[in-house]
Design a protein around this motif. Structure first.
Motif, PDB file in Angstrom:
ATOM      1  N   ILE A  73       1.013  -1.118  -0.194  1.00 38.79           N
ATOM      2  CA  ILE A  73      -0.110  -0.133  -0.019  1.00 38.79           C
ATOM      3  C   ILE A  73       0.829   1.212   0.052  1.00 38.79           C
ATOM      4  N   MET A  74       2.019   1.075   0.827  1.00 36.84           N
ATOM      5  CA  MET A  74       2.672   2.598   0.956  1.00 36.84           C
ATOM      6  C   MET A  74       3.516   2.598  -0.525  1.00 36.84           C
ATOM      7  N   GLN A  75       3.987   1.555  -1.194  1.00 36.20           N
ATOM      8  CA  GLN A  75       4.580   1.709  -2.521  1.00 36.20           C
ATOM      9  C   GLN A  75       3.491   2.149  -3.614  1.00 36.20           C
ATOM     10  N   LEU A  76       2.013   1.714  -3.323  1.00 40.08           N
ATOM     11  CA  LEU A  76       1.424   2.638  -4.351  1.00 40.08           C
ATOM     12  C   LEU A  76       1.010   4.182  -3.983  1.00 40.08           C
ATOM     13  N   ARG A  97      -8.190  -6.082  -3.066  1.00 39.89           N
ATOM     14  CA  ARG A  97      -8.901  -5.781  -4.032  1.00 39.89           C
ATOM     15  C   ARG A  97      -8.220  -4.357  -4.512  1.00 39.89           C
ATOM     16  N   ILE A  98      -8.051  -3.514  -3.620  1.00 38.40           N
ATOM     17  CA  ILE A  98      -7.402  -2.081  -3.972  1.00 38.40           C
ATOM     18  C   ILE A  98      -6.209  -2.331  -4.587  1.00 38.40           C
ATOM     19  N   ILE A  99      -5.148  -3.275  -4.187  1.00 40.59           N
ATOM     20  CA  ILE A  99      -4.012  -3.428  -4.725  1.00 40.59           C
ATOM     21  C   ILE A  99      -3.909  -3.923  -5.998  1.00 40.59           C
ATOM     22  N   THR A 100      -4.954  -4.942  -6.343  1.00 39.94           N
ATOM     23  CA  THR A 100      -5.183  -5.472  -7.836  1.00 39.94           C
ATOM     24  C   THR A 100      -5.714  -4.435  -8.628  1.00 39.94           C
ATOM     25  N   LYS A 101      -6.627  -3.642  -8.059  1.00 36.07           N
ATOM     26  CA  LYS A 101      -7.231  -2.752  -9.131  1.00 36.07           C
ATOM     27  C   LYS A 101      -6.168  -1.554  -9.574  1.00 36.07           C
ATOM     28  N   LEU A 102      -5.370  -1.017  -8.624  1.00 32.72           N
ATOM     29  CA  LEU A 102      -4.681  -0.118  -8.756  1.00 32.72           C
ATOM     30  C   LEU A 102      -3.355  -0.342  -9.578  1.00 32.72           C
ATOM     31  N   SER A 103      -2.857  -1.688  -9.454  1.00 33.28           N
ATOM     32  CA  SER A 103      -1.424  -1.993  -9.806  1.00 33.28           C
ATOM     33  C   SER A 103      -1.935  -2.780 -11.378  1.00 33.28           C
ATOM     34  N   SER A 104      -2.977  -3.131 -11.596  1.00 32.93           N
ATOM     35  CA  SER A 104      -3.410  -3.878 -12.721  1.00 32.93           C
ATOM     36  C   SER A 104      -2.924  -5.474 -12.997  1.00 32.93           C
ATOM     37  N   GLN A 105      -2.495  -5.753 -11.814  1.00 32.69           N
ATOM     38  CA  GLN A 105      -2.241  -7.172 -11.579  1.00 32.69           C
ATOM     39  C   GLN A 105      -2.509  -7.690 -10.234  1.00 32.69           C
ATOM     40  N   PHE A 163       1.648  -8.563  -7.709  1.00 29.93           N
ATOM     41  CA  PHE A 163       2.351  -7.304  -7.253  1.00 29.93           C
ATOM     42  C   PHE A 163       3.438  -7.554  -5.937  1.00 29.93           C
ATOM     43  N   ILE A 164       2.881  -8.170  -5.159  1.00 26.41           N
ATOM     44  CA  ILE A 164       3.832  -8.415  -3.964  1.00 26.41           C
ATOM     45  C   ILE A 164       5.114  -9.088  -4.212  1.00 26.41           C
ATOM     46  N   GLU A 165       4.742 -10.192  -5.000  1.00 29.03           N
ATOM     47  CA  GLU A 165       5.941 -10.958  -5.498  1.00 29.03           C
ATOM     48  C   GLU A 165       6.925 -10.221  -6.160  1.00 29.03           C
ATOM     49  N   GLU A 166       6.370  -9.363  -7.253  1.00 32.49           N
ATOM     50  CA  GLU A 166       7.452  -8.644  -8.042  1.00 32.49           C
ATOM     51  C   GLU A 166       8.184  -7.364  -7.211  1.00 32.49           C
ATOM     52  N   ASN A 167       7.277  -6.776  -6.357  1.00 37.39           N
ATOM     53  CA  ASN A 167       7.714  -5.518  -5.913  1.00 37.39           C
ATOM     54  C   ASN A 167       8.437  -5.770  -4.572  1.00 37.39           C
ATOM     55  N   GLN A 168       8.425  -6.803  -3.969  1.00 36.89           N
ATOM     56  CA  GLN A 168       9.019  -7.299  -2.813  1.00 36.89           C
ATOM     57  C   GLN A 168       9.840  -8.619  -2.677  1.00 36.89           C
TER      58      GLN A 168
END
Length: 491
Positions: free
Chosen positions: A92-95, A181-189, A194-199
């Motif tokens: 969430i902080m990354q977004l 759901r918010i992470i999925t919507k805003l990251s388009s994945q 998103f967590i796998e790729e960005n962490q």
């Protein structure tokens, strides 16, 4: 059979410790861990310590699989359960750093299919478990419905709010589903990707993945438990059971990551080095305990007594910490002011390793050792200091003198009692006896203080006085089964 098992575990722990650094601090920690594993009946454990941005210590002890006598290794993987929420906090902080959201935005800005009374709830309130949302699990911690996302969502939306948002702390999984759901919507994945790729990838966490007991997990340390959920309450029956858990994919923001202590150490270093969050203010905000509407902070218990953005916190003047915990079996503490982080992963549900971590930190910062009074309130530390000088004599007079000079000076019955039991654990039985006796003078109408005093009298061999004090406890509280059982056994 039971004794031979834990002797085996001790020997395994000893053999693994031979591969570690020869430094006295490291060796002392190994001795402490082995003793706690035997005491708590932990089959297997991994430890990682990060100091000043580097992996200071990586150790592993005991068994990953009791049935097949498989030893824990550096590659053994453990379910970290609700520690997963800390990864969600970072996501969430990354977004937010990307300008795609603000943590004080209402969730209605991103999720449409919600009841009207949910619309003003903020992302910050979801992250900190103060939203008041109904929970999407039942009293036995099973996901509501048939395990499908659609049915679970429809069921929870029909439930009433538990309280007004921000009114109190209440651990809540629905909020983390919405965050996914918010992470999925805003990251388009999907949030897992998103967590796998960005962490995971950024921190080089090669052994870390999302999963549960239904998945094939390389080098799995498995899971055991001494607790069972009976009518929504966790009961410790002190018997070792195999433990299995399944987490539907939609639920995996709440719990779902499998990892190693080494990988988590790498993750913490990446966080500290600005690889996961570029702005230090983002980390500070994420670690800051969220206040309730009335201005105070609340959390799980007296240790993890606050909650920030996905991260439980230890709020105190000395050595505060951000402290994710998971499944009553895994924990990590980040001490931001001390440049120290400690990770403990176990395969025993009910081991609650968060209660061990401060003591391990004490090998680096001696003032954090329980034997040196760490964890006691400021008022109790003052009394402790004076009692040490007096060799624990005249405790009530000393207390009275302190209070005479400070009208606001007070000590609670519970904190004195807890200190007494700490002294017993330190094998300071006579000192504990004086502390419990002092508590009976301070709280003469409490059945519990006489019960504790009686226990310690019995422990020190003074059975006659123990009987007198158990009788006193029973007079004050006829429902005291501990006192009643002792007295009946002495007839």
């Amino acid at each position: 059979m039971k004794n031979s098992l834990y002797i085996t575990l001790f020997l395994l722990a000893t053999s693994f410790s031979q591969h570690l650094s020869g430094q006295s601090t490291s060796d002392s920690i190994d001795v402490f861990i082995k003793e706690k594993m035997i005491q708590l009946k932990i089959p297997g454990l991994q430890l990682a310590i990060v100091k000043k941005g580097k992996l200071e210590k990586l150790s592993y002890y005991g068994l990953a699989n009791i049935e097949h006598n498989v030893a824990i290794s550096s590659k053994s993987t453990f379910s970290i359960n609700s520690m997963t929420k800390a990864f969600v906090g970072i996501a969430i902080m990354q977004l937010q750093e990307q300008g795609k959201l603000k943590v004080d935005d209402p969730i209605s800005q991103y999720i449409n299919d919600i009841p009207n009374e949910w619309r003003a709830i903020t992302i910050r309130q979801l992250l900190s478990n103060i939203s008041g949302l109904p929970n999407n699990i039942n009293d036995k911690e099973q996901v509501l419905g048939d395990g499908t996302e659609e049915n679970n969502w429809e069921m929870v939306k029909k439930l009433p709010m538990e309280f007004k948002p921000g009114e109190r702390f209440s651990y809540n999984q629905t909020g983390y589903y919405i965050l996914g759901r918010i992470i999925t919507k805003l990251s388009s994945q999907h949030f897992t990707k998103f967590i796998e790729e960005n962490q995971f990838k950024i921190a080089d966490m090669s052994s870390t993945q999302f999963g549960d007991s239904n998945d094939i997990i390389p080098n799995s340390a498995g899971a055991y438990s001494t607790i069972v959920n009976t009518d929504g309450k966790w009961i410790n029956d002190e018997k070792l059971h195999n433990a299995f858990a399944t987490f539907p994919i939609f639920f995996r923001t709440a719990t779902g990551i499998i990892s190693t202590s080494e990988d988590l150490g790498k993750w913490l270093i990446a966080l500290q080095n600005g690889k996961l969050l570029r702005n230090k203010n983002s980390v500070n905000e994420m670690f800051t305990s969220v206040k309730l509407n009335d201005g105070h902070i609340d959390g799980f218990n007296k240790l993890t007594n606050g909650y920030a953005l996905g991260w439980p916190t230890v709020v105190r003047d000395e050595h505060p910490a951000a402290a994710p915990v998971g499944g009553m079996r895994s924990a990590l503490f980040v001490y931001p002011k001390d440049e120290l982080s400690i990770v403990i992963l176990t395969n025993l549900q009910g081991s609650n390793p968060e209660w061990l971590i401060d003591e391990i930190a004490g090998y680096y910062f001696p003032d954090m050792k329980i034997k040196n009074g760490f964890g006691l309130s400021k008022n109790l530390k003052l009394l402790r200091q004076e009692l040490i000088h007096s060799k624990f004599k005249n405790s009530f007079k000393i207390y009275s003198d302190i209070k005479r000079n400070n009208e606001d000076y007070n000590l609670s019955e519970d904190e004195i009692n807890s200190w007494g039991y700490q002294l017993i654990e330190q094998n300071k039985k006579n000192e504990a006896l004086q502390v419990f006796h002092f508590n009976t003078l301070l709280y003469p109408k409490s059945a519990n203080v006489y019960d504790s005093y009686a226990e310690t009298l019995e422990l020190t061999g003074n059975r006659k006085e123990a009987i007198i004090n158990y009788r006193k406890s029973l007079e004050l509280n006829p429902a005291n089964s501990n006192a009643r059982q002792f007295l009946e056994n002495k007839k």
